[in-house]
Design a protein around this motif. Structure first.
Motif, PDB file in Angstrom:
ATOM      1  N   GLN A 371      59.984   4.321 -21.529  1.00 27.25           N
ATOM      2  CA  GLN A 371      59.353   3.781 -20.321  1.00 27.25           C
ATOM      3  C   GLN A 371      57.848   3.735 -20.576  1.00 27.25           C
ATOM      4  N   ALA A 372      57.336   2.533 -20.772  1.00 29.30           N
ATOM      5  CA  ALA A 372      55.973   2.368 -21.275  1.00 29.30           C
ATOM      6  C   ALA A 372      54.917   3.026 -20.395  1.00 29.30           C
ATOM      7  N   LEU A 373      54.949   2.789 -19.091  1.00 31.77           N
ATOM      8  CA  LEU A 373      53.912   3.329 -18.223  1.00 31.77           C
ATOM      9  C   LEU A 373      53.922   4.854 -18.225  1.00 31.77           C
ATOM     10  N   VAL A 374      55.109   5.439 -18.110  1.00 37.77           N
ATOM     11  CA  VAL A 374      55.208   6.895 -18.096  1.00 37.77           C
ATOM     12  C   VAL A 374      54.783   7.469 -19.442  1.00 37.77           C
ATOM     13  N   TYR A 375      55.219   6.821 -20.511  1.00 43.33           N
ATOM     14  CA  TYR A 375      54.886   7.278 -21.865  1.00 43.33           C
ATOM     15  C   TYR A 375      53.373   7.325 -22.064  1.00 43.33           C
ATOM     16  N   HIS A 376      52.681   6.266 -21.661  1.00 38.45           N
ATOM     17  CA  HIS A 376      51.230   6.242 -21.850  1.00 38.45           C
ATOM     18  C   HIS A 376      50.526   7.145 -20.842  1.00 38.45           C
ATOM     19  N   ALA A 377      51.055   7.256 -19.635  1.00 36.70           N
ATOM     20  CA  ALA A 377      50.432   8.144 -18.652  1.00 36.70           C
ATOM     21  C   ALA A 377      50.479   9.590 -19.130  1.00 36.70           C
ATOM     22  N   GLN A 378      51.614  10.026 -19.679  1.00 35.27           N
ATOM     23  CA  GLN A 378      51.701  11.423 -20.111  1.00 35.27           C
ATOM     24  C   GLN A 378      50.772  11.697 -21.290  1.00 35.27           C
ATOM     25  N   ARG A 379      50.558  10.712 -22.155  1.00 34.36           N
ATOM     26  CA  ARG A 379      49.654  10.897 -23.287  1.00 34.36           C
ATOM     27  C   ARG A 379      48.217  11.166 -22.822  1.00 34.36           C
ATOM     28  N   SER A 380      47.879  10.700 -21.633  1.00 32.66           N
ATOM     29  CA  SER A 380      46.513  10.898 -21.136  1.00 32.66           C
ATOM     30  C   SER A 380      46.220  12.361 -20.815  1.00 32.66           C
ATOM     31  N   TYR A 381      47.258  13.193 -20.743  1.00 35.64           N
ATOM     32  CA  TYR A 381      47.063  14.617 -20.442  1.00 35.64           C
ATOM     33  C   TYR A 381      46.945  15.468 -21.699  1.00 35.64           C
ATOM     34  N   TYR A 382      47.239  14.899 -22.852  1.00 35.05           N
ATOM     35  CA  TYR A 382      47.315  15.706 -24.065  1.00 35.05           C
ATOM     36  C   TYR A 382      45.980  16.333 -24.441  1.00 35.05           C
ATOM     37  N   ASN A 465      40.990  11.018 -32.622  1.00 33.89           N
ATOM     38  CA  ASN A 465      40.702   9.892 -33.517  1.00 33.89           C
ATOM     39  C   ASN A 465      41.708   8.749 -33.383  1.00 33.89           C
ATOM     40  N   ARG A 466      42.571   8.809 -32.401  1.00 31.79           N
ATOM     41  CA  ARG A 466      43.515   7.705 -32.240  1.00 31.79           C
ATOM     42  C   ARG A 466      42.761   6.435 -31.848  1.00 31.79           C
ATOM     43  N   PRO A 467      43.336   5.256 -32.069  1.00 30.09           N
ATOM     44  CA  PRO A 467      42.618   3.997 -31.821  1.00 30.09           C
ATOM     45  C   PRO A 467      42.164   3.850 -30.372  1.00 30.09           C
ATOM     46  N   LEU A 468      41.035   3.166 -30.195  1.00 32.95           N
ATOM     47  CA  LEU A 468      40.471   2.963 -28.859  1.00 32.95           C
ATOM     48  C   LEU A 468      41.445   2.249 -27.924  1.00 32.95           C
ATOM     49  N   PRO A 469      42.163   1.188 -28.349  1.00 34.17           N
ATOM     50  CA  PRO A 469      43.109   0.535 -27.426  1.00 34.17           C
ATOM     51  C   PRO A 469      44.165   1.506 -26.895  1.00 34.17           C
ATOM     52  N   ALA A 470      44.585   2.454 -27.720  1.00 35.61           N
ATOM     53  CA  ALA A 470      45.566   3.443 -27.263  1.00 35.61           C
ATOM     54  C   ALA A 470      44.966   4.327 -26.176  1.00 35.61           C
ATOM     55  N   LYS A 471      43.703   4.734 -26.351  1.00 35.64           N
ATOM     56  CA  LYS A 471      43.047   5.558 -25.336  1.00 35.64           C
ATOM     57  C   LYS A 471      42.914   4.808 -24.019  1.00 35.64           C
ATOM     58  N   VAL A 472      42.524   3.535 -24.109  1.00 34.94           N
ATOM     59  CA  VAL A 472      42.375   2.720 -22.899  1.00 34.94           C
ATOM     60  C   VAL A 472      43.713   2.578 -22.185  1.00 34.94           C
ATOM     61  N   GLY A 473      44.767   2.275 -22.953  1.00 35.44           N
ATOM     62  CA  GLY A 473      46.089   2.117 -22.349  1.00 35.44           C
ATOM     63  C   GLY A 473      46.587   3.391 -21.704  1.00 35.44           C
ATOM     64  N   ASP A 474      46.355   4.522 -22.351  1.00 31.28           N
ATOM     65  CA  ASP A 474      46.786   5.799 -21.789  1.00 31.28           C
ATOM     66  C   ASP A 474      46.083   6.086 -20.467  1.00 31.28           C
ATOM     67  N   ASN A 475      44.768   5.879 -20.446  1.00 28.94           N
ATOM     68  CA  ASN A 475      44.002   6.207 -19.242  1.00 28.94           C
ATOM     69  C   ASN A 475      44.314   5.270 -18.087  1.00 28.94           C
ATOM     70  N   LEU A 476      44.523   3.986 -18.386  1.00 27.95           N
ATOM     71  CA  LEU A 476      44.902   3.054 -17.323  1.00 27.95           C
ATOM     72  C   LEU A 476      46.274   3.392 -16.764  1.00 27.95           C
ATOM     73  N   ALA A 477      47.204   3.747 -17.640  1.00 36.57           N
ATOM     74  CA  ALA A 477      48.564   4.108 -17.182  1.00 36.57           C
ATOM     75  C   ALA A 477      48.512   5.348 -16.289  1.00 36.57           C
TER      76      ALA A 477
END
Length: 484
Positions: A371-382, A465-477
């Motif tokens: 589940q893309a949104l949940v997956y990226h949202a949880q990464r924002s807490y790591y 050091n993960r890519p910037l697009p990944a950080k943006v996607g995680d935080n938006l989710a």
């Protein structure tokens, strides 16, 4: 030109009125973060935001269903004395008394002694074990799974139900109405129940023209099986092939890894009470409660266990309160497994605080998500977790770690259907079991040890050091997780 200006002014006034009314209405009895998220959505996308709130902004079930829950709670509390007899009360940590009282007050079910519990971490083996239990039924079988599909993997389970019906055993089945519409083999599944003579009902049906309407994403996410009140099963596993029969999953080779628990003893009747409540909610038929006296087995290896039903049929987030309390009380170690980890503020604070005061805290999640949104949202807490000293283990693909449980210190564990996320805390109907017993927790530790062997530990430096697009996607989710 004048008309255009008047129209623009009217739209601005209307927008302001909508925002004002929304701010007053939404902020009542709602978490500030959720209220702010909804108000911002209405400000920036006013009409779509307001429509979205009308569709999914109401977090409770209809009043009649909540009244049924209260009615059954009263019946449960009025049952025969003796249900709160305990085998090992003198062995509890001091703080467990308050946790048990909390569950009793909020979920209506007592802590009972004299139980056995076995862990079933093998997907197909769990289904085989449940089928074997059904083959021992003489009176009734109660089946309740969020997802329930007839396929080659679940065929033995259905065959066992058919054999039970042939012996004259009553078979009552609940599965989620909406989830069933989205998965294959629905017609074959329902036809199998009809052919064997089982009674099936869809949980939380969405049929607006029949007066069955509620917030569409409120779901009954429980998984349980009860055989004659003697044997019970619950945990994370749905009854479907481990690929969920989705072409995308099959193409990627994804398989779900689960954990179920087999229960014997007085706690099974408490698990059955959860089924009886949901059956009553869907059918208006109240099945009989077992109110016979409890006779405890004095064997020293037996466990104390408490069933905790939770969800929008209750007036409180009772599983959230329990989880936060247990983490705050931990003295040595907390191990959390949750495939969807989007914690509410109080849970996140409890986890970070525990790690900061020296408790060994570890979190097991999947390296991949379905589940893309949940997956990226949880990464924002790591990042916050890692900085606090939490060890995060990413279960290697292509397996999706779908188990839902956690252990506290040496002798307390929780196993069930509830993720440690906002949806499971507030929007899904869930069931968990609180268990006290050192031997049981030792077996849970073996399961966690297996997870650790099959995972990669996440390091803070690599994560930063993960890519910037990944950080943006995680935080938006992460922003979307508050829209509840």
């Amino acid at each position: 030109m004048f008309d255009v200006e008047i129209g623009a002014v009217l739209l601005i006034v209307l927008h302001a009125a909508i925002v004002f009314v929304a701010a007053v209405y939404i902020s009542g009895n709602r978490r500030p973060s959720a209220a702010i998220a909804w108000i911002l959505a209405i400000i920036f996308v006013p009409y779509l935001g307001a429509l979205a709130f009308l569709l999914v902004g109401f977090g409770r079930l209809p009043r009649r269903r909540r009244e049924k829950q209260r009615e059954v709670n009263e019946l449960i509390l009025a049952r025969t004395e003796g249900l709160e007899q305990l085998s090992h009360r003198d062995e509890w940590p001091d703080w467990l008394v308050s946790a048990v009282r909390l569950n009793r007050n909020l979920g209506a079910l007592p802590m009972v002694g004299g139980n056995r519990a076995g862990l079933l971490p093998d997907y197909d083996g769990s289904i085989a074990c449940m089928a074997e239990a059904i083959d021992t039924a003489t009176d009734y079988v109660h089946v309740q799974f969020y997802i329930l599909v007839l396929d080659t993997v679940t065929q033995p389970f259905f065959d066992a139900l058919a054999r039970a019906r042939a012996r004259g055993v009553r078979v009552n089945v609940l599965s989620d109405h909406l989830a069933g519409l989205r998965l294959p083999n629905r017609r074959e599944t329902l036809a199998a129940f009809d052919a064997m003579g089982a009674e099936w009902r869809g949980m939380l049906p969405l049929r607006p023209f029949r007066g069955q309407w509620r917030r569409p994403d409120l779901r009954n996410h429980r998984k349980l099986l009860v055989v004659d009140g003697r044997l019970g099963f619950t945990g994370s596993q749905n009854l479907i092939d481990s690929s969920y029969l989705k072409p995308a999953n099959i193409k990627r080779g994804l398989r779900w890894h689960e954990l179920m628990v087999k229960l014997e003893g007085p706690v099974v009747r408490e698990l059955n009470a959860v089924f009886i409540t949901d059956w009553y909610s869907e059918t208006d038929v109240l099945l009989p409660f077992d109110a016979s006296p409890v006779v405890l087995d004095p064997s020293p290896d037996l466990l104390d266990a408490q069933v905790l039903p939770s969800g929008p049929s209750f007036e409180n987030d009772n599983n959230l309160k329990l989880y936060a309390l247990l983490i705050h009380k931990a003295e040595h170690r907390v191990s959390i497994t949750s495939p969807y980890f989007v914690p509410e503020e109080s849970t996140m604070l409890a986890i970070v605080t525990a790690a900061s005061r020296g408790v060994e805290v570890e979190l097991f999640v999947s390296a991949i998500g379905d589940q893309a949104l949940v997956y990226h949202a949880q990464r924002s807490y790591y990042e916050e977790l890692l900085r606090a000293g939490v060890s995060i283990y990413l279960f290697r693909e292509p397996t999706v770690l779908h188990s839902k449980h956690f252990t506290v210190d040496d002798d307390v564990a929780v196993v069930g259907s509830s993720n440690m996320d906002i949806r499971s805390f507030s929007l899904n109907m869930e069931v968990s079991v609180l268990v006290h017993g050192r031997e049981f927790v030792d077996r849970m530790r073996e399961v966690e040890d297996d997870y650790r062997v099959n995972s990669d530990k996440l390091e803070l430096a690599d994560w930063l050091n993960r890519p910037l697009p990944a950080k943006v996607g995680d935080n938006l989710a992460r922003l979307t997780s508050s829209l509840q």
